[in-house]
Design a protein around this motif. Structure first.
Motif, PDB file in Angstrom:
ATOM      1  N   SER A 355       0.824  -1.199   0.000  1.00 54.96           N
ATOM      2  CA  SER A 355       0.000   0.000   0.000  1.00 54.96           C
ATOM      3  C   SER A 355       0.861   1.254   0.000  1.00 54.96           C
ATOM      4  O   SER A 355       2.062   1.209   0.281  1.00 54.96           O
ATOM      5  N   VAL A 356       0.218   2.363  -0.287  1.00 50.91           N
ATOM      6  CA  VAL A 356       0.876   3.657  -0.190  1.00 50.91           C
ATOM      7  C   VAL A 356       1.448   3.807   1.215  1.00 50.91           C
ATOM      8  O   VAL A 356       2.584   4.233   1.414  1.00 50.91           O
ATOM      9  N   THR A 395      -4.357   9.874  -4.425  1.00 55.07           N
ATOM     10  CA  THR A 395      -4.582   8.448  -4.217  1.00 55.07           C
ATOM     11  C   THR A 395      -5.942   8.270  -3.547  1.00 55.07           C
ATOM     12  O   THR A 395      -6.332   9.098  -2.729  1.00 55.07           O
ATOM     13  N   PRO A 396      -6.670   7.199  -3.916  1.00 56.97           N
ATOM     14  CA  PRO A 396      -7.979   6.987  -3.281  1.00 56.97           C
ATOM     15  C   PRO A 396      -7.863   6.884  -1.760  1.00 56.97           C
ATOM     16  O   PRO A 396      -8.711   7.387  -1.038  1.00 56.97           O
ATOM     17  N   SER A 397      -6.821   6.233  -1.269  1.00 53.49           N
ATOM     18  CA  SER A 397      -6.623   6.155   0.172  1.00 53.49           C
ATOM     19  C   SER A 397      -5.192   5.743   0.458  1.00 53.49           C
ATOM     20  O   SER A 397      -4.453   5.371  -0.442  1.00 53.49           O
ATOM     21  N   ARG A 399      -4.434   3.137   1.850  1.00 56.80           N
ATOM     22  CA  ARG A 399      -4.367   1.671   1.749  1.00 56.80           C
ATOM     23  C   ARG A 399      -4.315   1.188   0.304  1.00 56.80           C
ATOM     24  O   ARG A 399      -4.247  -0.003   0.046  1.00 56.80           O
ATOM     25  N   THR A 400      -4.404   2.112  -0.658  1.00 56.43           N
ATOM     26  CA  THR A 400      -4.340   1.737  -2.068  1.00 56.43           C
ATOM     27  C   THR A 400      -2.955   1.190  -2.391  1.00 56.43           C
ATOM     28  O   THR A 400      -1.954   1.688  -1.887  1.00 56.43           O
ATOM     29  N   ARG A 401      -2.920   0.171  -3.231  1.00 59.76           N
ATOM     30  CA  ARG A 401      -1.619  -0.356  -3.652  1.00 59.76           C
ATOM     31  C   ARG A 401      -0.913   0.693  -4.507  1.00 59.76           C
ATOM     32  O   ARG A 401      -1.523   1.299  -5.377  1.00 59.76           O
ATOM     33  N   ASP A 404      -1.146   1.079  -8.380  1.00 54.28           N
ATOM     34  CA  ASP A 404      -2.318   1.638  -9.039  1.00 54.28           C
ATOM     35  C   ASP A 404      -2.251   3.161  -9.195  1.00 54.28           C
ATOM     36  O   ASP A 404      -3.180   3.783  -9.706  1.00 54.28           O
ATOM     37  N   LEU A 405      -1.161   3.779  -8.727  1.00 50.04           N
ATOM     38  CA  LEU A 405      -1.020   5.233  -8.861  1.00 50.04           C
ATOM     39  C   LEU A 405      -0.255   5.577 -10.144  1.00 50.04           C
ATOM     40  O   LEU A 405       0.474   4.755 -10.673  1.00 50.04           O
ATOM     41  N   GLN A 410       3.417   8.113  -7.694  1.00 47.24           N
ATOM     42  CA  GLN A 410       4.346   7.159  -7.086  1.00 47.24           C
ATOM     43  C   GLN A 410       5.607   7.890  -6.640  1.00 47.24           C
ATOM     44  O   GLN A 410       6.114   7.673  -5.541  1.00 47.24           O
TER      45      GLN A 410
ATOM     46  N   GLN B  28     -11.897 -12.025  -6.528  1.00 55.39           N
ATOM     47  CA  GLN B  28     -11.460 -11.553  -5.222  1.00 55.39           C
ATOM     48  C   GLN B  28     -11.661 -12.620  -4.142  1.00 55.39           C
ATOM     49  O   GLN B  28     -10.841 -12.805  -3.267  1.00 55.39           O
TER      50      GLN B  28
END
Lengths: 504, 352
Positions: A355-356, A395-397, A399-401, A404-405, A410, B28
């Protein structure tokens, strides 16, 4: 008309990416049996043009003619079949297989026994020997590819292209890791090929070489063709002015940092690796942005990685706040309040699946350990969210991987990672590489703010405008040596280019 | 058409979106769907399957496997593997049971040995396997031998060591039996009223180990480093992660887990031979992988590993319960391993 004059024509090629016009109406025409040099700064559009030729990118406009007939390749395979081959800068042979198997890979000669076919090793050996003999190459067909020198591997690649009846061979920085004798050998091969009617597109930064080997020179700048000239009409000075002749528009934020006393100094630093940097000395001031310019292969990355303890140093000294320090590992460097944003974001920066949040705290986990040695998740999250806000990471949150940014975001996360360690010295290696224009400006703003807060910054950049627009001082390297330190306010692109090509 | 689009979503794209949502959901939660289908399938065939008694049996069958999976799972997360797990289980089983035979048993390995406090032989077995793990870690982290090869070597060597210890005078290669009551109670005893409404000790131990490993992976610096190393070792190095030290520790902790599992396996079955634990490493790796742990590193959770182990126990127990041919069971097991990973990997493939 076209069919007789040119073997390959790229007419009015344009290509845009979101936010950038990478190629703008570029026309390059290649005559049969000639060496055509393609020049330009990093990012001028040379490789984008080649990718359009090979169908890796689809051009937005323009046409490609081979023997006067329009073609469009859907990948390098088709281009190779049509007689256009590329010798890449990075050679990727199959190491533990003999030279001849690398040469004929994917098209081994076979002998049939009814429904079965077996590789015909005898024929392969004979064919290989014939190709090498025709090209005057001395390579043992049975040696493992990994035992061949870079020069031999390159010859092998050229032999491969020739064996596939290539009529146009593109060489991307072919001499970047060759010694003087090997360059002579390469030039002999190129001249032989030219005599046989093969055309060479020769991509390089090295003026002297270009003037020696090429018949025509096309110079690109900012995605446009500046012009195509006969090599005998050009001088080094003329090429430099054509390559950099551009004015700086308002692409950089204002800076209010005031460089203070010396905080970091390097004296006569020599790498323990062969063919790396030697005798580098410089000083870094508090609150200063020190740019490091040079061409690809100037060993700037090796220098900063050595300062950060990731590579071995043979001799020389490093002083931090006047005290001699020995940085043996990256964790030692971090303890000394240093930070290194590496050049290859994907290879040495992000951990894609995490995650971020986890990516951000990576270099600073020790500061989040609370009771019983457990990590204080709340404090982590709070700090990471603060970083996300202050660096404007989209970033959406938390916790986003990170995978995906976008590239720019990044990069901001990686900057946040280092800022959490509260560094005094930040080393940024090509901080805006592969980032779109809008995000670049944001990164520049962050760098300027950090310097204004009194952080000392070393910034490697291969983009001339970036160096001039962001640095208080610019040190230039060429072939592992320091060739000069210029004042950022008065330096010119020509001066930098001259220093960057001093030993070429 | 265009106006319609602006006001309400057209049915076709709504259907497409729904289909995509279903697909994403099934990818998932693939593991849980497999789990559910399996249980429903077995229950239809034999409704008696859904009982507390069977649940208890499945859990106690899973207990030692959970502990092994907790060990090897951490190694898989770093991008490594451990083929020596099963043989280490055997080593621990033989060593601990040889030290815990009751005093009047005729064929004691150490006839002169007085009764040791029960924790001591267990500790010896655990420490012994932790040392084997340490050795694995040293070979992987410092000699840079690929984990597959390093642990293949130690797998073979540990079996040799166990056999030398096991097969010697006066009784030679005889199963070690006559285990002390307090020891076998640890393996087959339980908390609760009677056989079915009770929790076996080993299940409690396994869950405690799983909880500890979960804390270790999620709440400590060591755990964060594990995922970083498995996710991108070069980036981890640049960020100051002590890669070699972390690898050393993860192999050591894994060894300790196998040691505990081996001891409990001996206690549960009331004996040990040098062949104990043979093949358990592959079961544990398969369970982890089915539970969503990536063998290329950086991905995996403790709950996933738990589910993975339990799925395998359900296959073993449930398919036997409905009297399925054991050879068919093997085929189904194999298919589930491959199918689970083929679906699970879809989560991480880049969307193009």
């Amino acid at each position: 008309m076209g069919a007789t004059d040119y073997v390959l024509e790229m007419n009015g090629i344009s290509k845009s990416f979101p936010g950038v016009k990478a190629l703008d109406d570029v026309t390059v025409k290649i005559r049969p049996g000639s060496v055509h040099a393609l020049m330009g700064e990093n990012g001028a559009g040379k490789s984008t043009l080649m990718k359009c030729l090979f169908g890796i990118y689809v051009p937005d406009g323009g046409e490609i003619l081979l023997d006067g007939k329009p073609v469009s390749f859907a990948g390098s395979r088709q281009a190779i079949d049509a007689g256009i081959s590329m010798i890449h800068q990075e050679l990727l042979p199959i190491p533990f297989r003999p030279a001849m198997e690398n040469l004929w890979l994917g098209r081994f000669p076979v002998r049939k026994f009814g429904p079965l076919s077996f590789v015909d090793h005898k024929k392969m050996l004979a064919d290989t020997q014939k190709v090498f003999k025709d090209l005057n190459m001395e390579i043992d067909p049975k040696t493992w590819a990994r035992n061949l020198s870079v020069s031999k591997l390159q010859s092998l690649e050229i032999a491969k292209a020739v064996s596939m009846n290539a009529r146009v061979i593109i060489m991307d920085e072919p001499t970047s890791s060759l010694t003087g004798n090997e360059v002579e050998l390469l030039f002999r091969i190129i001249r032989d090929l030219r005599a046989k009617g093969v055309s060479i597109i020769y991509i390089s930064h090295k003026m002297e070489e270009i003037l020696e080997i090429s018949d025509e020179v096309s110079i690109m700048r900012d995605g446009r063709l500046v012009g195509t000239h006969a090599a005998e009409d050009l001088t080094t000075e003329m090429i430099i002015s054509k390559m950099v002749g551009r004015d700086l528009t308002n692409r950089f934020p204002p800076r209010s940092n005031k460089p203070g006393e010396v905080v970091f100094s390097v004296e006569n630093l020599c790498s323990a690796e062969t063919k790396s940097f030697k005798d580098v000395s410089f000083e870094l001031h508090k609150g200063e942005i020190l740019g490091i310019g040079g061409l690809v292969g100037a060993k700037r990355t090796e220098l900063v990685e050595s300062l950060f303890g990731l590579r071995q140093i043979e001799s020389g000294s490093v002083k931090l706040n006047g005290k001699a320090v020995f940085v043996s590992s990256s964790s030692a460097a971090i303890a000394l309040k240093m930070a290194l944003l590496t050049e290859e974001r994907r290879v040495t920066g992000i951990i894609p699946m995490l995650s971020v949040l986890d990516n951000t705290i990576l270099a600073n986990i020790r500061h989040y350990i609370g009771k019983l040695g457990l990590i204080n998740d709340k404090k982590c999250l709070a700090d990471v969210e603060k970083s996300i806000a202050s660096l404007r990471v989209k970033t959406p949150s938390a916790r986003t991987r990170i995978k995906d940014l976008s590239g720019g975001n990044q990069q901001k996360v990686l900057i946040a990672r280092w800022l959490l360690t509260e560094p005094e010295i930040l080393i940024l290696d090509e901080p805006t590489r592969g980032i779109d224009v809008g995000a670049k400006y944001e990164i520049y703003t962050i760098i300027a703010e950090l310097a204004a807060q009194g952080k000392s910054i070393i910034m490697i950049s291969s983009e001339m405008p970036e160096l001039l627009g962001m640095s208080d001082r610019i040190m230039v390297m060429c072939e592992g040596r320091l060739t000069g330190i210029l004042d950022g306010k008065t330096a010119s692109q020509e001066e930098i280019m001259r220093l960057a090509t001093q030993f070429m | 058409m265009a106006e319609k689009k602006a006001t309400a979503p057209d049915p076709q794209s709504a259907a497409l979106a729904r289909r995509k949502a279903i697909k994403d959901f099934s990818i998932q939660y693939a593991i849980y769907i497999v789990f559910f289908v399996l249980v429903v399938g077995i229950t239809i065939k034999a409704p008696a399957f859904l009982s507390i008694q069977n649940l208890r049996n499945i859990l106690s069958m899973s207990a030692t496997r959970i502990i092994i999976a907790m060990g090897v799972g951490g190694i898989l997360i770093t991008g490594g593997t451990d083929l020596s797990a099963g043989r280490q289980v055997g080593l621990a089983a033989v060593v601990s049971s040889s030290l815990l035979q009751f005093a009047t048993y005729a064929r004691r390995m150490y006839p002169q040995l007085s009764d040791l406090p029960i924790w001591l032989p267990i500790l010896i077995a655990v420490v012994l396997c932790a040392l084997v793990g340490l050795l694995n870690g040293l070979i992987v982290a410092y000699l840079k031998v690929p984990p597959f090869i390093a642990t293949l070597g130690s797998m073979v060597a540990v079996y040799g060591m166990t056999s030398i210890y096991f097969d010697r005078p006066p009784y030679g290669a005889q199963p070690i039996g006559g285990l002390r009551k307090d020891f076998t109670t640890l393996g087959s005893g339980y908390i609760g009223f009677d056989g079915s409404y009770s929790i076996p000790y080993i299940v409690i131990i396994a869950l405690v180990v799983a909880l500890l490993v979960w804390v270790l992976h999620n709440k400590t610096r060591f755990g964060k480093n594990l995922y970083a190393i498995g996710g991108n070792v070069e980036a981890a190095k640049v960020s100051g992660v002590p890669v070699q030290k972390t690898l050393l520790i993860v192999y050591m902790i894994a060894g300790a887990c196998y040691g505990l599992a081996g001891t409990l396996e001996a206690a549960r079955t009331g004996g040990a031979t040098n062949n104990y634990g043979n093949g358990y490493e592959l079961d544990a790796i398969a369970a982890c992988v089915v539970g969503g742990v990536s063998t290329s590193g950086g991905i995996g959770t403790v709950p996933g590993m738990l589910i993975g182990v339990i799925i395998f126990s359900i296959i073993n127990y449930g398919l036997t319960f409905i009297n399925m041919n054991p050879y068919w069971q093997q085929i189904i097991k194999g298919a589930i391993i491959i199918a689970a990973v083929a679906v699970d990997i879809r989560k991480y493939l880049s969307k193009r």
